[in-house]
Scaffold this motif. Structure first.
Motif, PDB file in Angstrom:
ATOM      1  N   ILE A  71       0.874  -1.181   0.000  1.00  0.00           N
ATOM      2  CA  ILE A  71       0.000   0.000   0.000  1.00  0.00           C
ATOM      3  C   ILE A  71       0.905   1.224   0.000  1.00  0.00           C
ATOM      4  O   ILE A  71       1.740   1.385   0.881  1.00  0.00           O
ATOM      5  CB  ILE A  71      -0.926   0.035   1.231  1.00  0.00           C
ATOM      6  N   GLY A  72       0.753   2.069  -0.998  1.00  0.00           N
ATOM      7  CA  GLY A  72       1.626   3.235  -1.133  1.00  0.00           C
ATOM      8  C   GLY A  72       2.054   3.388  -2.573  1.00  0.00           C
ATOM      9  O   GLY A  72       1.379   2.908  -3.494  1.00  0.00           O
ATOM     10  N   GLU A  73       3.197   4.047  -2.795  1.00  0.00           N
ATOM     11  CA  GLU A  73       3.701   4.187  -4.153  1.00  0.00           C
ATOM     12  C   GLU A  73       4.136   2.822  -4.673  1.00  0.00           C
ATOM     13  O   GLU A  73       4.313   1.880  -3.898  1.00  0.00           O
ATOM     14  CB  GLU A  73       4.870   5.182  -4.170  1.00  0.00           C
ATOM     15  N   LYS A  74       4.318   2.705  -5.982  1.00  0.00           N
ATOM     16  CA  LYS A  74       4.741   1.438  -6.581  1.00  0.00           C
ATOM     17  C   LYS A  74       6.263   1.401  -6.654  1.00  0.00           C
ATOM     18  O   LYS A  74       6.852   1.885  -7.621  1.00  0.00           O
ATOM     19  CB  LYS A  74       4.156   1.294  -7.991  1.00  0.00           C
ATOM     20  N   PRO A  75       6.930   0.850  -5.634  1.00  0.00           N
ATOM     21  CA  PRO A  75       8.397   0.857  -5.638  1.00  0.00           C
ATOM     22  C   PRO A  75       8.962  -0.215  -6.562  1.00  0.00           C
ATOM     23  O   PRO A  75       8.289  -1.216  -6.859  1.00  0.00           O
ATOM     24  CB  PRO A  75       8.753   0.567  -4.181  1.00  0.00           C
ATOM     25  N   ASP A  76      10.189  -0.014  -7.004  1.00  0.00           N
ATOM     26  CA  ASP A  76      10.892  -1.005  -7.816  1.00  0.00           C
ATOM     27  C   ASP A  76      11.595  -1.959  -6.862  1.00  0.00           C
ATOM     28  O   ASP A  76      12.770  -1.786  -6.540  1.00  0.00           O
ATOM     29  CB  ASP A  76      11.893  -0.301  -8.744  1.00  0.00           C
ATOM     30  N   LEU A  77      10.854  -2.944  -6.369  1.00  0.00           N
ATOM     31  CA  LEU A  77      11.415  -3.917  -5.433  1.00  0.00           C
ATOM     32  C   LEU A  77      12.011  -5.093  -6.194  1.00  0.00           C
ATOM     33  O   LEU A  77      11.821  -5.233  -7.402  1.00  0.00           O
ATOM     34  CB  LEU A  77      10.328  -4.385  -4.458  1.00  0.00           C
ATOM     35  N   THR A  78      12.725  -5.946  -5.494  1.00  0.00           N
ATOM     36  CA  THR A  78      13.421  -7.058  -6.156  1.00  0.00           C
ATOM     37  C   THR A  78      12.615  -8.345  -6.075  1.00  0.00           C
ATOM     38  O   THR A  78      13.165  -9.437  -6.180  1.00  0.00           O
ATOM     39  CB  THR A  78      14.806  -7.257  -5.515  1.00  0.00           C
ATOM     40  N   TYR A  79      11.311  -8.209  -5.875  1.00  0.00           N
ATOM     41  CA  TYR A  79      10.422  -9.374  -5.833  1.00  0.00           C
ATOM     42  C   TYR A  79       9.042  -8.930  -6.300  1.00  0.00           C
ATOM     43  O   TYR A  79       8.728  -7.732  -6.318  1.00  0.00           O
ATOM     44  CB  TYR A  79      10.342  -9.955  -4.412  1.00  0.00           C
ATOM     45  N   LYS A  80       8.234  -9.889  -6.698  1.00  0.00           N
ATOM     46  CA  LYS A  80       6.895  -9.565  -7.189  1.00  0.00           C
ATOM     47  C   LYS A  80       5.954  -9.320  -6.016  1.00  0.00           C
ATOM     48  O   LYS A  80       6.047  -9.990  -4.989  1.00  0.00           O
ATOM     49  CB  LYS A  80       6.366 -10.710  -8.060  1.00  0.00           C
ATOM     50  N   TYR A  81       5.067  -8.350  -6.202  1.00  0.00           N
ATOM     51  CA  TYR A  81       4.101  -8.034  -5.155  1.00  0.00           C
ATOM     52  C   TYR A  81       2.802  -7.580  -5.797  1.00  0.00           C
ATOM     53  O   TYR A  81       2.756  -7.231  -6.975  1.00  0.00           O
ATOM     54  CB  TYR A  81       4.650  -6.952  -4.222  1.00  0.00           C
TER      55      TYR A  81
END
Length: 690
Positions: A405-415
């Motif tokens: 919940i929040g901005e769409k960050p560029d994380l290193t896993y799918k969410y």
């Protein structure tokens, strides 16, 4: 368990062990280059060959499982030999092959003295080579500002490729070519984008990948080594600070399974040059609008002349303040009759509710037991890269479902992105969102609350909502507390433990920064605040950063590598940072500055040494003396009290406060290496050619 013979010694090991692990459990030493216990098995180097009874040739122990071993014809236990003539000859042959193309760079190689290939060549190498052909040369590759490459030294163990793919989550390295022409490279030879890329230097067993900022500066045997704790974020990674004389030369990780395993972020590792540039090394006094060098007595006299007492004096602590400095500053203001206290990003919390209301209760290691994770208003990749790596590690098992919940960050896993702000959080809390069922069905769910939530003006109301959600989904139960606060500042948890928050009738952060609110304001390394004109500012810090530019009096303090200090990480673990060097010039430890100042302004602090200060601090907050332990707390009661606070939340979207991972504090902003990393991350510099 499975029984197996290793060099004639019978041992019991789990059947999922490899032969290499079984041999090490029996006390045998197995050489290796490609095998790493935190990476997948590749079986590339063949250095770990052992003799297995019944096998016509040596087997690679890293890739052969204990469960694959067969008993003898008469039911004898599977037998492994690690020191037989066959094994010795096989390993010597492998070493000879590895050294065919390896250059004789040891005298000029930065890996010299810490090189696996050097060490194992002593045991299995020979003094001559049977190969007369020319050595193969490989062109060096560009990997960014942190990694220096000499690819002719590479032995294609692929540790770096597996680390980038599996731990970092940025598959930007790979093998190209076949046979003798195989090379490791980054795609399109662009800079690596991971915040953990510095660890490639540690896992490379040869000198193919070395530290670019550290190149040709020191040898390992010249350095003094000090065990310490990182303060670039609130994780509290275990580090080793290497010094030569008074100067910090490099920072390396230490193994701590409960916190950082054996990785550290690039900011932790490469902030070193920021410790020696733009340093404050003597007091300064502002006269006629300009700062001039002053003596300690002049600086103290200028503060005493203000004669500020009671509600006209306040203090704000910055991100890097340690527990001792916070305790001394709080004590000083208490003796001046003031309860005006504030620390970085903790205004939304009330320590009286209990520790569980403001800590990362599942613990960092506990992430590996979670089966559902809701990230609220946080970007773990920028706010805590080590915790992000731990989340990815759990996600790769396929047993962790993640919602954001929040901005769409560029994380290193799918969410799954659930929404942007408080409305979505309320929907999930009310069970009106599909992800609420995932959380309720999980055995060990985590609700991770970031600074994008508690750093806002309505942070207290949002925290109450998040605590209510955690309670509703059953995240708090016997043996598990899934409510976790991810702090961004190393000082935050310690400040809350010490009660460094506005006292009864005291002013908070925003109130202290209002015009004419205070006569004197102490900034303990606080650089992120805008102090209005008319307030007399006393800045105690290490660098000529934003706080020093606004200050009327500057008192030079000691950095985290220059003092013995206690920090509390985001999970509530008290940790000790040890002194590796000494502050420059006339700079002193912050608590000692406050002690000397207290004498001049007529509010003398009752401790003359660090030991006496700690005795007073431990008496007030006993759990700080239990180093590397997390104090138990009444989780359910604290979260119930937090949820009951209620409040009205703003509908604005959650946003992480950290826009630039590399420039978050005065030390990082003084670092040329961090500035270069920031430029690369923003896309201003795309390749070596540019």
């Amino acid at each position: 368990m499975t029984k197996i013979l290793v060099d004639g010694k019978e041992i019991d090991v789990p059947p999922e062990y490899t032969l290499l692990q079984a041999c090490e459990a029996a006390g045998a030493e197995i050489p290796r280059f490609c095998y790493h216990e935190r990476l997948s098995i590749a079986g590339n180097c063949r250095m770990c060959l052992v003799e297995l009874a019944g096998s016509p040739k040596p087997v690679a122990s890293c890739a052969w499982g204990v469960r694959d071993c067969r008993p003898g014809p008469n039911g004898e236990l599977p037998s492994v030999k690690t020191k037989s003539p066959m094994v010795k000859k096989a390993r010597e042959g492998v070493m000879e092959f590895l050294l065919i193309n390896h250059p004789l760079d040891c005298p000029i190689c930065d890996q010299g003295g810490e090189c696996d290939l050097q060490d194992q060549a002593m045991g299995y190498g020979v003094d001559t080579s049977r190969f007369a052909e020319n050595k193969r040369a490989v062109e060096d590759k560009y990997m960014g500002a942190l990694i220096k490459t000499v690819m002719t030294r590479c032995i294609q163990c692929t540790r770096c490729v597996r680390f980038a793919n599996e731990v970092c989550g940025v598959p930007e390295m790979g093998l190209i070519g076949r046979g003798e022409d195989v090379e490791i490279t980054t795609y399109l030879e662009s800079a690596l984008t991971s915040e953990l890329q510095g660890n490639l230097v540690d896992i490379c067993p040869v000198g193919a990948l070395t530290s670019k900022p550290y190149a040709f500066t020191a040898r390992p045997w010249e350095l003094g080594k000090t065990q310490s704790i990182d303060v670039m974020d609130a994780v509290g990674s275990a580090i080793r600070v290497d010094t030569r004389g008074r100067e910090v030369m490099r920072i390396l990780p230490r193994v701590n399974e409960a916190v950082n395993e054996e990785w550290i972020s690039d900011k932790t590792r490469h902030v070193v040059d920021g410790l020696r540039t733009q340093r404050l090394d003597r007091p300064y006094l502002r006269e006629n609008g300009r700062l001039r060098p002053a003596s300690w007595n002049e600086a103290f006299a200028a503060i005493a002349a203000k004669n500020a007492r009671g509600n006209r004096v306040g203090a704000i602590a910055g991100d890097l303040a340690c527990a001792e400095d916070l305790f001394a500053l709080k004590d000083l203001l208490g003796r001046l009759g003031s309860a005006n206290l504030a620390a970085a990003n903790v205004a939304a919390f009330d320590p009286k509710l209990g520790r569980a209301s403001y800590l990362f209760n599942p613990t960092i290691a506990g992430i590996e037991e979670a089966d559902a994770l809701l990230i609220v208003g946080a970007n773990p990749r920028k706010e805590a890269a080590i915790i992000n790596a731990r989340i990815r590690k759990r996600w790769r098992t396929g047993e962790l479902k993640i919602g954001v919940i929040g901005e769409k960050p560029d994380l290193t896993y799918k969410y799954e992105h659930l929404g942007a702000g408080a409305d979505t959080l309320a929907e999930v809390a009310a069970g009106k969102h599909s992800f609420a069922e995932v959380l309720k069905g999980a055995k060990r769910p985590i609700v991770l609350v970031g600074a994008g939530v508690f750093g806002r003006k309505d942070g207290a109301a949002l925290l109450a909502q998040a605590a209510s959600l955690a309670t509703a989904i059953g995240a708090v139960k016997d043996g598990w507390n899934g409510f976790g606060v991810l702090h961004t500042a190393a000082s935050a948890a310690g400040a809350l433990d010490l009660g460094f928050v506005p006292g009864e009738g005291g002013l908070g952060l925003e109130q202290m920064l209002a015009p004419q609110a205070l006569d004197v304001l102490f900034l303990l390394g606080a650089d992120e605040v805008e102090v209005p004109a008319g307030t007399f500012v006393v800045y105690i810090g290490t660098h000529g950063d934003r706080g020093a530019h606004r200050a009327d009096v500057i008192l030079p303090g000691a950095a985290y590598t220059e003092k013995s200090s206690i920090y509390v990480n985001t999970e509530g673990r008290a940790q000790m940072a040890n002194r590796a060097g000494f502050p420059p010039g006339e700079a002193r430890e912050d608590w000692a500055i406050l002690r000397a100042l207290s004498e001049v302004i007529g509010a003398r602090l009752p401790y003359d040494s660090l030991q006496q200060l700690r005795q007073a601090m431990f008496k007030a907050v006993p759990h700080l003396m239990r180093i590397d332990q997390i104090e138990a707390s009444d989780d359910a009661a604290a979260l119930k009290a937090l949820a009951a606070r209620g409040g009205t939340a703003d509908k604005a979207a959650f946003k992480s406060p950290i826009a630039d991972f590399y420039l978050t504090n005065p030390i990082a902003r003084a670092s040329a290496v961090m500035a270069e990393c920031s430029r690369l991350a923003s896309g201003q510099v795309l390749s070596a050619a540019e």
